[in-house]
Design a protein around this motif. Sequence first.
Motif, PDB file in Angstrom:
ATOM      1  N   SER A  19       7.907  18.173  -4.556  1.00 38.66           N
ATOM      2  CA  SER A  19       6.922  18.055  -5.628  1.00 38.66           C
ATOM      3  C   SER A  19       5.595  17.488  -5.119  1.00 38.66           C
ATOM      4  O   SER A  19       4.607  17.469  -5.837  1.00 38.66           O
ATOM      5  CB  SER A  19       7.482  17.190  -6.762  1.00 38.66           C
ATOM      6  OG  SER A  19       8.030  15.995  -6.261  1.00 38.66           O
ATOM      7  N   ALA A  20       5.569  17.034  -3.870  1.00 39.53           N
ATOM      8  CA  ALA A  20       4.316  16.516  -3.318  1.00 39.53           C
ATOM      9  C   ALA A  20       3.400  17.674  -2.939  1.00 39.53           C
ATOM     10  O   ALA A  20       3.858  18.725  -2.513  1.00 39.53           O
ATOM     11  CB  ALA A  20       4.595  15.652  -2.094  1.00 39.53           C
ATOM     12  N   ARG A  21       2.098  17.458  -3.103  1.00 36.83           N
ATOM     13  CA  ARG A  21       1.144  18.559  -2.909  1.00 36.83           C
ATOM     14  C   ARG A  21       0.490  18.574  -1.534  1.00 36.83           C
ATOM     15  O   ARG A  21      -0.158  19.537  -1.161  1.00 36.83           O
ATOM     16  CB  ARG A  21       0.053  18.473  -3.959  1.00 36.83           C
ATOM     17  CG  ARG A  21       0.563  18.432  -5.381  1.00 36.83           C
ATOM     18  CD  ARG A  21       0.770  19.836  -5.915  1.00 36.83           C
ATOM     19  NE  ARG A  21       1.638  19.820  -7.082  1.00 36.83           N
ATOM     20  CZ  ARG A  21       1.843  20.872  -7.862  1.00 36.83           C
ATOM     21  NH1 ARG A  21       1.250  22.007  -7.613  1.00 36.83           N
ATOM     22  NH2 ARG A  21       2.654  20.797  -8.872  1.00 36.83           N
ATOM     23  N   GLY A  22       0.588  17.500  -0.829  1.00 33.86           N
ATOM     24  CA  GLY A  22       0.025  17.474   0.530  1.00 33.86           C
ATOM     25  C   GLY A  22      -1.484  17.473   0.579  1.00 33.86           C
ATOM     26  O   GLY A  22      -2.085  17.880   1.572  1.00 33.86           O
TER      27      GLY A  22
ATOM     28  N   ALA B 125      -2.773  14.758  -6.435  1.00 32.30           N
ATOM     29  CA  ALA B 125      -2.352  15.600  -5.313  1.00 32.30           C
ATOM     30  C   ALA B 125      -2.578  14.885  -3.989  1.00 32.30           C
ATOM     31  O   ALA B 125      -2.447  15.479  -2.923  1.00 32.30           O
ATOM     32  CB  ALA B 125      -3.112  16.919  -5.338  1.00 32.30           C
ATOM     33  N   ASP B 126      -2.936  13.605  -4.029  1.00 37.73           N
ATOM     34  CA  ASP B 126      -3.171  12.788  -2.828  1.00 37.73           C
ATOM     35  C   ASP B 126      -4.406  13.204  -2.027  1.00 37.73           C
ATOM     36  O   ASP B 126      -4.488  12.958  -0.821  1.00 37.73           O
ATOM     37  CB  ASP B 126      -1.946  12.783  -1.896  1.00 37.73           C
ATOM     38  CG  ASP B 126      -0.784  11.992  -2.471  1.00 37.73           C
ATOM     39  OD1 ASP B 126      -1.031  10.896  -3.012  1.00 37.73           O
ATOM     40  OD2 ASP B 126       0.358  12.475  -2.384  1.00 37.73           O
ATOM     41  N   VAL B 127      -5.363  13.818  -2.702  1.00 37.13           N
ATOM     42  CA  VAL B 127      -6.588  14.213  -2.012  1.00 37.13           C
ATOM     43  C   VAL B 127      -7.411  12.977  -1.626  1.00 37.13           C
ATOM     44  O   VAL B 127      -8.113  12.977  -0.614  1.00 37.13           O
ATOM     45  CB  VAL B 127      -7.409  15.176  -2.905  1.00 37.13           C
ATOM     46  CG1 VAL B 127      -8.807  15.386  -2.357  1.00 37.13           C
ATOM     47  CG2 VAL B 127      -6.685  16.513  -3.025  1.00 37.13           C
ATOM     48  N   GLY B 128      -7.299  11.939  -2.423  1.00 41.78           N
ATOM     49  CA  GLY B 128      -8.024  10.702  -2.129  1.00 41.78           C
ATOM     50  C   GLY B 128      -9.315  10.594  -2.920  1.00 41.78           C
ATOM     51  O   GLY B 128      -9.940  11.598  -3.259  1.00 41.78           O
TER      52      GLY B 128
ATOM     53  N   GLY C 285       0.671   9.550   1.511  1.00 44.15           N
ATOM     54  CA  GLY C 285      -0.512   9.210   0.730  1.00 44.15           C
ATOM     55  C   GLY C 285      -1.716   8.997   1.616  1.00 44.15           C
ATOM     56  O   GLY C 285      -1.869   9.643   2.663  1.00 44.15           O
ATOM     57  N   GLN C 286      -2.575   8.096   1.209  1.00 46.10           N
ATOM     58  CA  GLN C 286      -3.853   7.907   1.882  1.00 46.10           C
ATOM     59  C   GLN C 286      -3.715   7.416   3.322  1.00 46.10           C
ATOM     60  O   GLN C 286      -4.637   7.527   4.122  1.00 46.10           O
ATOM     61  CB  GLN C 286      -4.737   6.961   1.065  1.00 46.10           C
ATOM     62  CG  GLN C 286      -5.035   7.507  -0.319  1.00 46.10           C
ATOM     63  CD  GLN C 286      -5.513   8.952  -0.256  1.00 46.10           C
ATOM     64  OE1 GLN C 286      -6.519   9.258   0.362  1.00 46.10           O
ATOM     65  NE2 GLN C 286      -4.760   9.863  -0.858  1.00 46.10           N
ATOM     66  N   ASN C 287      -2.571   6.877   3.653  1.00 47.74           N
ATOM     67  CA  ASN C 287      -2.360   6.431   5.018  1.00 47.74           C
ATOM     68  C   ASN C 287      -2.372   7.609   6.005  1.00 47.74           C
ATOM     69  O   ASN C 287      -2.592   7.416   7.210  1.00 47.74           O
ATOM     70  CB  ASN C 287      -1.023   5.675   5.111  1.00 47.74           C
ATOM     71  CG  ASN C 287      -0.881   4.905   6.403  1.00 47.74           C
ATOM     72  OD1 ASN C 287       0.000   5.192   7.205  1.00 47.74           O
ATOM     73  ND2 ASN C 287      -1.760   3.951   6.624  1.00 47.74           N
TER      74      ASN C 287
END
Lengths: 301, 478
Positions: free
Chosen positions: A253-256, A42-45, A226-228
Amino acid sequence: MGLRSRLSRARDAWSSQLASVRASEVVDEQTWQDLGDALLLADVGVATAEELLAEVRQRVGRDGVDDVDGVLGALKAVLVDRLGEVDRSLALGGQPSVWLFVGVNGVGKTTTIGKLGAREVAQGLSVVFAAGDTFRAAAADQLIMWADRAGAPVVRGAEGADPGSVVFDAVEHAASRGADLVLADTAGRVHTKSNLMDELAKVRRVAEKGAGTVTETLLVIDATTGQNGLVQARQFAEVADVTGIVLTKLDGSARGGIVIAVQDDLDIPVKLVGVGESIGDLVEFDPVDFVEALFAVDVAA
Amino acid sequence: MFENLSSRFEGVLKRIRSKGRLGHEEVDEFLAELRVALLEADVHLSVVRTFLDRIRERSIGTEVSGALNPGQQVVKIVLEELTGVLGGETHRLVHAPKAPTVVLLAGLQGSGKTTTAAKLASWFKAQGRNPMLIGADLQRPAAVEQLQTLGGRIAVPVFSEATDPVSVARAGLAAARSRGRDVVICDTAGRLAIDDELMAEVAEVAEVLEPHHTLLVIDAMTGQDAVNTAEAFHARLDLDAVVLTKLDGDARGGAALSIKEVVGRPIAFASTGEGLEDFEPFHPDRLASRILGMGDVETLIEKAEENFDQVEAEAATRRLMEGTFTLDDFLEQLKALRKMGPLSNVMGMVPGMAQQMKGVDTEVDERRIDRIEGIIQSMTPGERVDPDVIDGSRRARIAAGSGTQPNEINQLVRQFREMRKMMKQMGGGKGPGRKGRKGRKGRGGRTTAPGPAPIDKKKGLSLPGLDDLPGEGLSNRL
């Protein structure tokens, strides 16, 4: 309409990841790993995911939770707590107030202004659009089309004009008409370009040179980022005193998940969420809805 | 670009390099750090797993032996696997036997399709082609106007009409044929991969156009979702390649690795800035070295070739690497470099520069260069060779002559001195690229390069061979 009902989810790696968490009967190391993977997808990192899970483990241990649903519930609760009870309203109070929109290229600044302008006009405010993106070809034309839909006037300059002076003119125009609010667009810029970031700082200063007050500087972040995103937020916050995040394109579909890291790191709340291309597709951010949507799984999958 | 990923790797690799012996424990420790590095670079989780498995398998195997110490061996393995994931070959935009060659661009909202369409048209033009643009994004307000403005800037005709995307594509293709254009580039509206209706629409556009090259435009800042997007577009459109945009930021660009691994399609072009000239064929083999902090000498040379004549390029590169240039050379370099595009981009291509320039302001304002030119032109020949002779009164004279402030002259001289020192460090001794060996993928990487054949000088500057002790090369800038 609330955030939750606006988000439909496709079957994707994330959903199946979460489904595998739910499928397990006992809470073991695999459960924790699956949960961590779900957060990463989910791109939380990495750092934020690890912190979150440590907190959930602690909470689960303390409360004696031993089933998967209980663990998931604890994770949701931790997330909602992190996002916190903060003021997510958009501040007025200037004469006029200026809301400045900043961000990297292609995140949806102009579209957000169009939608938000329509909303504020509908709520009875007198709004002026400032076409401060003088760099991208036809950006002002795009804003004008949104302004027509929203029913707001636009102040624009020539292509390549100084964005500060366009915003200044818009503020003066708004002040002379007694308008309440100026929504100021800016050109997308990559946060590593120091000259462009300086320009942005200048636009913000110039916006307050006349009668106006910048009451909101909203950083627009694309949910696919993403992480950027965290680096972006830091840089923009530094030069433009960002007061809130607009999370766009959350209908995909991206979770943010990056906004969790952003709020954690910089204490800048998400205020609005973009969920489509139509004029009504902008909703207020609600932590509970957001977290539920984050964990919404197509059960049939 | 990719500075962060490079520095991550360098940190991890430095530690592993100092190990005398590599057991399961060391390998696991290394892989754990590599995992974090790749995830922070937005490489997709599944790709990270595959990647780490391969590294593990090869690290704890029979291969750890021979002349290299275990640390060096792992560095070599990482480099090889990274190159493997990125794909060995450069994607070529082969022209159709019967014109026009049709290119279809698709992607999410805001990924940079319209700008890419114009950049691509400009690129084809530079190859001597006669492109035409089709504006089939009727969704986003003023998208067609944007394309028309950009088309006007590069003198490429733009076709559009207020009907629907499929009709626009059909009529645009017919118009291109009747006008004898040999390349057609079709811009489409941004769409979400999960929007069935719009995905069906772009598939219909593709049916009408029968494109020779279907390119997915994707933002280098994209996170884990890049794979979902690429898979969904690939399922509908049978993609040929990918254009990676916004590489001028500091996004680590792991999406490029993921897409190549999962969808199996190469990155054809990279967009490295807002200017229409900030666009170049993507060289996957170079990227592996770049990620590992070895810079991208070949791209620099190629750009130089396009802008200088060959002799000039050789001399310029030599002086650049030897660090023996004077302010006169510096001025010439500035003028020449300027022709290559924004200086910050050029700097990123110099090996080790991304690392060394950290903390230094790499953003060189073009207007400042005008002032620098003025300053240097106001100097005497002696001052240009040895700026150390500039004292207070000379400074005042130069400032008056160039209409600048004395502190700007100080600043220039200081920067020049630092730059000369830096170049010298990079050019001298054991920096990568000084050894004579050509990288093993060196030839493949040239396939799309326009202009003259590789000059001899290049051999000395191309990527170091893998048996070139990459560990040693890396340590040069740690």
